[in-house]
Motif scaffolding. Structure first.
Motif, PDB file in Angstrom:
ATOM      1  N   THR A   1       0.832  -1.197   0.000  1.00  9.64           N
ATOM      2  CA  THR A   1       0.000   0.000   0.000  1.00  9.64           C
ATOM      3  C   THR A   1       0.866   1.247   0.000  1.00  9.64           C
ATOM      4  N   VAL A   2       1.946   1.209   0.785  1.00 10.77           N
ATOM      5  CA  VAL A   2       2.845   2.360   0.937  1.00 10.77           C
ATOM      6  C   VAL A   2       4.261   1.923   0.600  1.00 10.77           C
ATOM      7  N   LEU A   3       4.929   2.723  -0.220  1.00  9.17           N
ATOM      8  CA  LEU A   3       6.339   2.513  -0.529  1.00  9.17           C
ATOM      9  C   LEU A   3       7.138   3.647   0.096  1.00  9.17           C
ATOM     10  N   VAL A   4       8.078   3.298   0.952  1.00 13.28           N
ATOM     11  CA  VAL A   4       9.031   4.294   1.444  1.00 13.28           C
ATOM     12  C   VAL A   4      10.132   4.313   0.383  1.00 13.28           C
ATOM     13  N   VAL A   5      10.180   5.399  -0.386  1.00 13.07           N
ATOM     14  CA  VAL A   5      11.036   5.486  -1.570  1.00 13.07           C
ATOM     15  C   VAL A   5      12.506   5.458  -1.167  1.00 13.07           C
ATOM     16  N   PRO A   6      13.278   4.590  -1.828  1.00  7.75           N
ATOM     17  CA  PRO A   6      14.704   4.519  -1.501  1.00  7.75           C
ATOM     18  C   PRO A   6      15.463   5.748  -1.981  1.00  7.75           C
ATOM     19  N   GLN A   7      16.668   5.885  -1.463  1.00  9.66           N
ATOM     20  CA  GLN A   7      17.604   6.924  -1.904  1.00  9.66           C
ATOM     21  C   GLN A   7      17.055   8.345  -1.748  1.00  9.66           C
ATOM     22  N   GLN A   8      16.143   8.551  -0.820  1.00 11.99           N
ATOM     23  CA  GLN A   8      15.545   9.863  -0.577  1.00 11.99           C
ATOM     24  C   GLN A   8      14.988  10.488  -1.856  1.00 11.99           C
ATOM     25  N   GLY A   9      14.613   9.624  -2.811  1.00 15.42           N
ATOM     26  CA  GLY A   9      14.041  10.133  -4.058  1.00 15.42           C
ATOM     27  C   GLY A   9      15.075  10.611  -5.054  1.00 15.42           C
ATOM     28  N   GLY A  10      16.303  10.094  -4.962  1.00 20.58           N
ATOM     29  CA  GLY A  10      17.337  10.444  -5.936  1.00 20.58           C
ATOM     30  C   GLY A  10      16.917  10.048  -7.345  1.00 20.58           C
ATOM     31  N   ARG A  11      17.589  10.587  -8.346  1.00 18.71           N
ATOM     32  CA  ARG A  11      17.183  10.475  -9.754  1.00 18.71           C
ATOM     33  C   ARG A  11      16.831   9.061 -10.192  1.00 18.71           C
ATOM     34  N   ARG A  12      17.584   8.078  -9.768  1.00 23.35           N
ATOM     35  CA  ARG A  12      17.343   6.710 -10.230  1.00 23.35           C
ATOM     36  C   ARG A  12      16.546   5.868  -9.228  1.00 23.35           C
ATOM     37  N   ALA A  13      16.073   6.465  -8.169  1.00 26.90           N
ATOM     38  CA  ALA A  13      15.309   5.716  -7.158  1.00 26.90           C
ATOM     39  C   ALA A  13      13.944   5.324  -7.708  1.00 26.90           C
ATOM     40  N   ALA A  14      13.439   4.225  -7.216  1.00 31.73           N
ATOM     41  CA  ALA A  14      12.079   3.774  -7.546  1.00 31.73           C
ATOM     42  C   ALA A  14      11.871   3.708  -9.052  1.00 31.73           C
ATOM     43  N   SER A  15      12.544   2.754  -9.674  1.00 29.64           N
ATOM     44  CA  SER A  15      12.411   2.570 -11.123  1.00 29.64           C
ATOM     45  C   SER A  15      10.967   2.232 -11.475  1.00 29.64           C
ATOM     46  N   SER A  16      10.651   2.372 -12.751  1.00 22.94           N
ATOM     47  CA  SER A  16       9.302   2.014 -13.210  1.00 22.94           C
ATOM     48  C   SER A  16       9.010   0.547 -12.919  1.00 22.94           C
ATOM     49  N   GLY A  17      10.022  -0.316 -13.064  1.00 24.71           N
ATOM     50  CA  GLY A  17       9.836  -1.737 -12.770  1.00 24.71           C
ATOM     51  C   GLY A  17       9.483  -1.987 -11.317  1.00 24.71           C
ATOM     52  N   LEU A  18      10.169  -1.288 -10.419  1.00 19.85           N
ATOM     53  CA  LEU A  18       9.860  -1.437  -8.996  1.00 19.85           C
ATOM     54  C   LEU A  18       8.451  -0.927  -8.705  1.00 19.85           C
ATOM     55  N   LEU A  19       8.098   0.220  -9.255  1.00 27.00           N
ATOM     56  CA  LEU A  19       6.764   0.774  -9.015  1.00 27.00           C
ATOM     57  C   LEU A  19       5.671  -0.148  -9.559  1.00 27.00           C
ATOM     58  N   GLU A  20       5.906  -0.769 -10.723  1.00 26.55           N
ATOM     59  CA  GLU A  20       4.921  -1.693 -11.279  1.00 26.55           C
ATOM     60  C   GLU A  20       4.779  -2.933 -10.403  1.00 26.55           C
ATOM     61  N   ALA A  21       5.862  -3.378  -9.785  1.00 27.92           N
ATOM     62  CA  ALA A  21       5.796  -4.549  -8.910  1.00 27.92           C
ATOM     63  C   ALA A  21       5.118  -4.219  -7.583  1.00 27.92           C
ATOM     64  N   VAL A  22       5.411  -3.052  -7.047  1.00 27.60           N
ATOM     65  CA  VAL A  22       4.876  -2.671  -5.733  1.00 27.60           C
ATOM     66  C   VAL A  22       3.437  -2.179  -5.848  1.00 27.60           C
ATOM     67  N   THR A  23       3.109  -1.460  -6.885  1.00 31.58           N
ATOM     68  CA  THR A  23       1.802  -0.818  -7.095  1.00 31.58           C
ATOM     69  C   THR A  23       1.295  -0.082  -5.845  1.00 31.58           C
ATOM     70  N   PRO A  24       2.091   0.822  -5.297  1.00 32.30           N
ATOM     71  CA  PRO A  24       1.648   1.521  -4.087  1.00 32.30           C
ATOM     72  C   PRO A  24       0.569   2.559  -4.396  1.00 32.30           C
ATOM     73  N   SER A  25      -0.284   2.804  -3.425  1.00 36.06           N
ATOM     74  CA  SER A  25      -1.218   3.928  -3.544  1.00 36.06           C
ATOM     75  C   SER A  25      -0.566   5.196  -3.008  1.00 36.06           C
ATOM     76  N   HIS A  26       0.415   5.020  -2.105  1.00 30.61           N
ATOM     77  CA  HIS A  26       1.112   6.147  -1.482  1.00 30.61           C
ATOM     78  C   HIS A  26       2.619   5.889  -1.487  1.00 30.61           C
ATOM     79  N   ALA A  27       3.367   6.965  -1.661  1.00 26.80           N
ATOM     80  CA  ALA A  27       4.827   6.889  -1.581  1.00 26.80           C
ATOM     81  C   ALA A  27       5.298   7.932  -0.586  1.00 26.80           C
ATOM     82  N   LEU A  28       6.167   7.520   0.311  1.00 27.26           N
ATOM     83  CA  LEU A  28       6.723   8.427   1.307  1.00 27.26           C
ATOM     84  C   LEU A  28       8.170   8.729   0.939  1.00 27.26           C
ATOM     85  N   LEU A  29       8.461   9.996   0.767  1.00 24.51           N
ATOM     86  CA  LEU A  29       9.815  10.464   0.475  1.00 24.51           C
ATOM     87  C   LEU A  29      10.356  11.132   1.724  1.00 24.51           C
ATOM     88  N   GLN A  30      11.368  10.517   2.311  1.00 20.26           N
ATOM     89  CA  GLN A  30      11.997  11.060   3.515  1.00 20.26           C
ATOM     90  C   GLN A  30      13.138  11.972   3.083  1.00 20.26           C
TER      91      GLN A  30
END
Length: 153
Positions: free
Chosen positions: A48-77
């Motif tokens: 449901t929630v993805l805590v985005v890796p790498q604090q949202g750096g340019r290559r974080a959370a690839s499209s492949g990862l997002l398609e696998a996780v299918t989160p409704s919410h993403a938290l960027l720390q």
């Protein structure tokens, strides 16, 4: 790989699942490790929630990862006015294309996500949803605050 990148590739990735929903904590997983994680875990990454890796750096959370996780919410720390200027616009674009609601600690302050069965996640953002700390009532001696960001219960 840079020394830091080698350590990041060894990040602990944890998925916490409950009947109400789940959270995927991706640590500092670099983009180079996304594909391997998706290949190894596949649909078990759904959350449901993805805590985005790498604090949202340019290559974080690839499209492949997002398609696998299918989160409704993403938290960027991310820190306010951080020197790396995270999150990167490319990451925000990928999240937007997936229809993911973005929560950012630099903008929202402390974030609480409450997962309850058969309900959409409840999101509480300290900066938008709570009074400023100077307006929070202080309990009298011996009293305990029942709710609020400053309470311990």
């Amino acid at each position: 790989l840079r020394r830091d990148a080698r350590h990041d590739a060894a990040s602990c990735v944890i998925r916490i699942g409950t009947p109400a929903g789940s959270v995927l904590l991706a640590g500092d997983l670099p983009a180079s490790a996304d594909a391997a994680l998706v290949a190894a875990a596949g649909k078990r990454l759904r959350a449901t929630v993805l805590v985005v890796p790498q604090q949202g750096g340019r290559r974080a959370a690839s499209s492949g990862l997002l398609e696998a996780v299918t989160p409704s919410h993403a938290l960027l720390q991310v820190g306010y006015r951080n020197r790396h200027r995270h999150p990167h616009p490319d990451v925000l674009g990928r999240l937007a294309r997936q229809g993911v609601q973005v929560l950012r600690t630099d903008r929202d302050g402390a974030v609480q996500v409450r997962l309850r069965p058969d309900r959409a996640p409840t999101i509480l953002r300290q900066r938008q949803d709570s009074p400023p700390y100077w307006r929070v009532p202080v309990p009298a001696d011996g009293e305990r605050m029942a709710t609020g960001w400053l309470s311990d219960g």
